[in-house]
Motif scaffolding. Structure first.
Motif, mmCIF file in Angstrom:
data_model
loop_
_atom_site.group_PDB
_atom_site.id
_atom_site.type_symbol
_atom_site.label_atom_id
_atom_site.label_comp_id
_atom_site.label_asym_id
_atom_site.label_seq_id
_atom_site.Cartn_x
_atom_site.Cartn_y
_atom_site.Cartn_z
ATOM 1 N N ARG A 103 0.835 -1.210 0.000
ATOM 2 C CA ARG A 103 0.000 0.000 0.000
ATOM 3 C C ARG A 103 0.868 1.257 0.000
ATOM 4 N NH1 ARG A 103 -4.225 -2.039 4.705
ATOM 5 N NH2 ARG A 103 -5.724 -3.086 3.325
ATOM 6 N N ARG A 104 1.944 1.226 0.788
ATOM 7 C CA ARG A 104 2.836 2.381 0.858
ATOM 8 C C ARG A 104 3.500 2.626 -0.500
ATOM 9 N NH1 ARG A 104 6.111 0.784 4.823
ATOM 10 N NH2 ARG A 104 4.740 1.666 6.414
ATOM 11 N N ALA A 105 3.934 1.540 -1.142
ATOM 12 C CA ALA A 105 4.573 1.677 -2.450
ATOM 13 C C ALA A 105 3.590 2.242 -3.476
ATOM 14 C CB ALA A 105 5.103 0.323 -2.911
ATOM 15 N N LYS A 106 2.339 1.818 -3.386
ATOM 16 C CA LYS A 106 1.336 2.326 -4.336
ATOM 17 C C LYS A 106 1.064 3.809 -4.088
ATOM 18 C CE LYS A 106 -2.755 0.872 -6.799
ATOM 19 N NZ LYS A 106 -3.775 -0.160 -7.013
ATOM 20 N N LYS A 107 1.036 4.187 -2.811
ATOM 21 C CA LYS A 107 0.826 5.596 -2.470
ATOM 22 C C LYS A 107 1.990 6.452 -2.960
ATOM 23 C CE LYS A 107 0.057 8.661 1.491
ATOM 24 N NZ LYS A 107 -0.067 8.725 2.976
ATOM 25 N N ASN A 108 3.214 5.921 -2.833
ATOM 26 C CA ASN A 108 4.408 6.670 -3.231
ATOM 27 C C ASN A 108 4.633 6.672 -4.743
ATOM 28 O OD1 ASN A 108 4.970 7.250 -0.570
ATOM 29 N ND2 ASN A 108 6.341 5.502 -0.296
ATOM 30 N N ASN A 109 3.857 5.863 -5.467
ATOM 31 C CA ASN A 109 3.966 5.801 -6.923
ATOM 32 C C ASN A 109 2.579 6.005 -7.530
ATOM 33 O OD1 ASN A 109 6.915 4.722 -7.626
ATOM 34 N ND2 ASN A 109 6.201 3.634 -5.798
ATOM 35 N N PRO A 110 2.095 7.246 -7.544
ATOM 36 C CA PRO A 110 0.736 7.526 -8.048
ATOM 37 C C PRO A 110 0.556 6.989 -9.462
ATOM 38 C CG PRO A 110 1.674 9.478 -7.009
ATOM 39 C CD PRO A 110 2.780 8.474 -7.116
ATOM 40 N N GLY A 111 -0.602 6.351 -9.669
ATOM 41 C CA GLY A 111 -0.908 5.802 -10.982
ATOM 42 C C GLY A 111 -0.312 4.432 -11.237
ATOM 43 N N SER A 112 0.400 3.886 -10.251
ATOM 44 C CA SER A 112 1.002 2.563 -10.432
ATOM 45 C C SER A 112 -0.062 1.477 -10.328
ATOM 46 C CB SER A 112 2.093 2.321 -9.387
ATOM 47 O OG SER A 112 1.550 2.334 -8.079
ATOM 48 N N GLU A 113 0.270 0.285 -10.854
ATOM 49 C CA GLU A 113 -0.612 -0.875 -10.770
ATOM 50 C C GLU A 113 0.100 -2.009 -10.057
ATOM 51 O OE1 GLU A 113 -2.413 -2.371 -14.304
ATOM 52 O OE2 GLU A 113 -2.870 -0.381 -15.113
ATOM 53 N N VAL A 114 -0.661 -2.786 -9.303
ATOM 54 C CA VAL A 114 -0.130 -3.993 -8.673
ATOM 55 C C VAL A 114 -0.473 -5.181 -9.553
ATOM 56 C CG1 VAL A 114 -0.214 -5.516 -6.664
ATOM 57 C CG2 VAL A 114 -0.381 -3.037 -6.352
ATOM 58 N N ILE A 115 0.537 -5.936 -9.949
ATOM 59 C CA ILE A 115 0.309 -7.190 -10.678
ATOM 60 C C ILE A 115 0.777 -8.323 -9.768
ATOM 61 C CG2 ILE A 115 0.416 -6.165 -12.967
ATOM 62 C CD1 ILE A 115 3.300 -7.140 -13.209
ATOM 63 N N ALA A 116 -0.059 -9.351 -9.627
ATOM 64 C CA ALA A 116 0.198 -10.377 -8.616
ATOM 65 C C ALA A 116 -0.021 -11.773 -9.161
ATOM 66 C CB ALA A 116 -0.697 -10.157 -7.400
ATOM 67 N N HIS A 117 0.761 -12.698 -8.656
ATOM 68 C CA HIS A 117 0.610 -14.119 -8.975
ATOM 69 C C HIS A 117 -0.471 -14.710 -8.077
ATOM 70 C CE1 HIS A 117 1.632 -18.355 -9.559
ATOM 71 N NE2 HIS A 117 2.411 -17.994 -10.564
ATOM 72 N N PRO A 118 -1.309 -15.622 -8.596
ATOM 73 C CA PRO A 118 -2.385 -16.179 -7.750
ATOM 74 C C PRO A 118 -1.905 -17.066 -6.610
ATOM 75 C CG PRO A 118 -2.351 -17.252 -9.914
ATOM 76 C CD PRO A 118 -1.429 -16.077 -9.995
ATOM 77 N N GLU A 119 -0.597 -17.320 -6.482
ATOM 78 C CA GLU A 119 -0.080 -17.995 -5.292
ATOM 79 C C GLU A 119 -0.066 -17.071 -4.080
ATOM 80 O OE1 GLU A 119 3.680 -19.993 -5.747
ATOM 81 O OE2 GLU A 119 3.155 -20.785 -7.711
ATOM 82 N N CYS A 120 -0.307 -15.756 -4.296
ATOM 83 C CA CYS A 120 -0.330 -14.802 -3.177
ATOM 84 C C CYS A 120 -1.574 -15.003 -2.314
ATOM 85 C CB CYS A 120 -0.323 -13.368 -3.704
ATOM 86 S SG CYS A 120 1.204 -12.861 -4.515
ATOM 87 N N PRO A 121 -1.491 -14.643 -1.030
ATOM 88 C CA PRO A 121 -2.666 -14.725 -0.158
ATOM 89 C C PRO A 121 -3.793 -13.799 -0.619
ATOM 90 C CG PRO A 121 -0.653 -14.516 1.140
ATOM 91 C CD PRO A 121 -0.276 -14.248 -0.296
ATOM 92 N N GLU A 122 -4.973 -14.057 -0.097
ATOM 93 C CA GLU A 122 -6.175 -13.334 -0.517
ATOM 94 C C GLU A 122 -6.060 -11.834 -0.290
ATOM 95 O OE1 GLU A 122 -11.041 -13.674 0.106
ATOM 96 O OE2 GLU A 122 -9.676 -14.798 1.404
ATOM 97 N N ASN A 123 -5.416 -11.405 0.807
ATOM 98 C CA ASN A 123 -5.360 -9.966 1.096
ATOM 99 C C ASN A 123 -4.533 -9.219 0.041
ATOM 100 O OD1 ASN A 123 -2.861 -10.975 1.947
ATOM 101 N ND2 ASN A 123 -2.740 -9.660 3.745
ATOM 102 N N ILE A 124 -3.522 -9.865 -0.512
ATOM 103 C CA ILE A 124 -2.728 -9.242 -1.578
ATOM 104 C C ILE A 124 -3.527 -9.219 -2.883
ATOM 105 C CG2 ILE A 124 -0.666 -9.479 -3.018
ATOM 106 C CD1 ILE A 124 -0.003 -8.516 -0.227
#
Length: 341
Positions: free
Chosen positions: A213-234
């Motif tokens: 969340r902090r990284a997204k806040k510090n990088n306005p307009g950024s997107e999170v791309i995630a692998h489905p092996e990540c936990p539900e909260n991610i």
């Protein structure tokens, strides 16, 4: 709503508990030249997973995710395959190419997911379910040993899991092993109820939601791309979810330069940067549950056992080699049907 029945959880492994592999450093460029020479001399082809170091990917003949590499292995024309990845991947290459010599730079390159679901444990669970009169099929993530695959009806990768799950007849229950996070995600996207094994990837398990969340806040307009092996909260706060090949295709489809926060093994940034150099890629950090400390533990210690030196050594020495086992025959049937047809 579909439900996922989860077996009791297993302890989370700590990547910091793995000892570093201390070897005398050699010049990487010299090693790369020697590897290129040895490939020709030894009639060898190198396959490298996206999670090994970028310098190894650069000397490989094929790079990809588990599904792509399984298919690529069947196209190899040389007598030797060097698989820069982890043990279950090299096993699969041998199973699909029984006449070829398959080498793995380090036999200790294992997988926390594969280790979480052993042959005796899965067989016992299957027998329990049958004793209860349950009519089920066993679907295994490819991150399993060949022995475990020999007990299964289908093998999936993150690239074809949804397609395979949708093939399972509706009147059958599904026992999904070993990744509970990928299983829960598949329950959500396919609508199929499943019995989930309590395994997880030691790297994807520990991503820090706060730091993401902090990284997204510090990088306005950024997107999170995630692998489905990540936990539900991610996954719940990710903008795009997909296996490694799907993540690569997605960033390539975005023309305008953008910043992507990457929630998967950090070495994946190398092929992303090569495929879509217009973008900026930032790895999502991990966090240790025992101390709350943020760490650079988004590297798989098993994948990190693959080095240029070890790749050179196994080419030169013809070992370590994956030896054919009796249960490979049963594993070959399900692997071929699941991944190649």
């Amino acid at each position: 709503m579909p439900t996922a029945t989860l077996l009791p959880p297993l302890p989370v492994m700590d990547p910091r508990s793995f000892e570093a592999d201390e070897r005398t450093e050699e010049d990487p460029l010299d090693l790369m030249d020697e590897i290129d020479r040895l490939k020709k001399e030894k009639d060898a082809t190198i396959l490298a997973h996206y999670y090994v170091d970028g310098e190894i990917q650069d000397v490989a003949d094929f790079c990809g995710d588990s599904l792509q590499l399984a298919r690529d292995a069947t196209k190899v024309t040389t007598g030797t395959i060097v698989f820069c990845g982890v043990h279950f991947m090299a096993e699969s290459a041998k199973i699909l190419n029984p006449e070829k010599r398959v080498l793995l730079p380090d036999l200790l390159a294992g997988c926390s997911l594969a280790e979480s679901c052993t042959y005796p444990a899965l067989k016992a669970r299957q027998e329990e379910l049958r004793a209860e009169g349950r009519d089920f099929v066993t679907v295994a993530y490819i991150n399993t040993s060949a022995a475990v695959k020999s007990l299964c009806d289908w093998i999936v990768t993150s690239g074809n899991a949804r397609e395979i799950i949708e093939r399972v007849p509706a009147d059958k229950e599904i026992l999904f092993v070993p990744d509970r996070h990928l299983g829960r995600y598949l329950v959500e996207v396919t609508g199929r109820e499943m019995i989930l094994w309590p395994g997880s990837c030691m790297v994807h398990e520990i991503f820090s939601l706060t730091d993401m969340r902090r990284a997204k806040k510090n990088n306005p307009g950024s997107e999170v791309i995630a692998h489905p092996e990540c936990p539900e909260n991610i996954l719940a706060e990710s903008d795009f979810i997909g296996g490694t090949e799907k993540l690569k295709r997605y960033v390539m489809s975005v023309a305008e330069p953008r910043t992507f926060l990457v929630a998967t093994e950090a070495a994946m940034i190398h092929p992303l940067e090569k495929a879509a150099p217009q973008h900026t890629f930032i790895p999502v950090p991990g966090i240790m549950t025992d101390s709350g400390e943020t760490c650079a533990c988004n590297r798989c210690p098993h994948m990190a056992r693959n080095t240029l030196q070890k790749t050179r050594d196994c080419l030169r020495d013809g070992k370590p080699e994956i030896q054919w086992q009796d249960y490979f025959d049963k594993a070959k049937e399900v692997l071929t049907r699941s991944l190649l047809q």
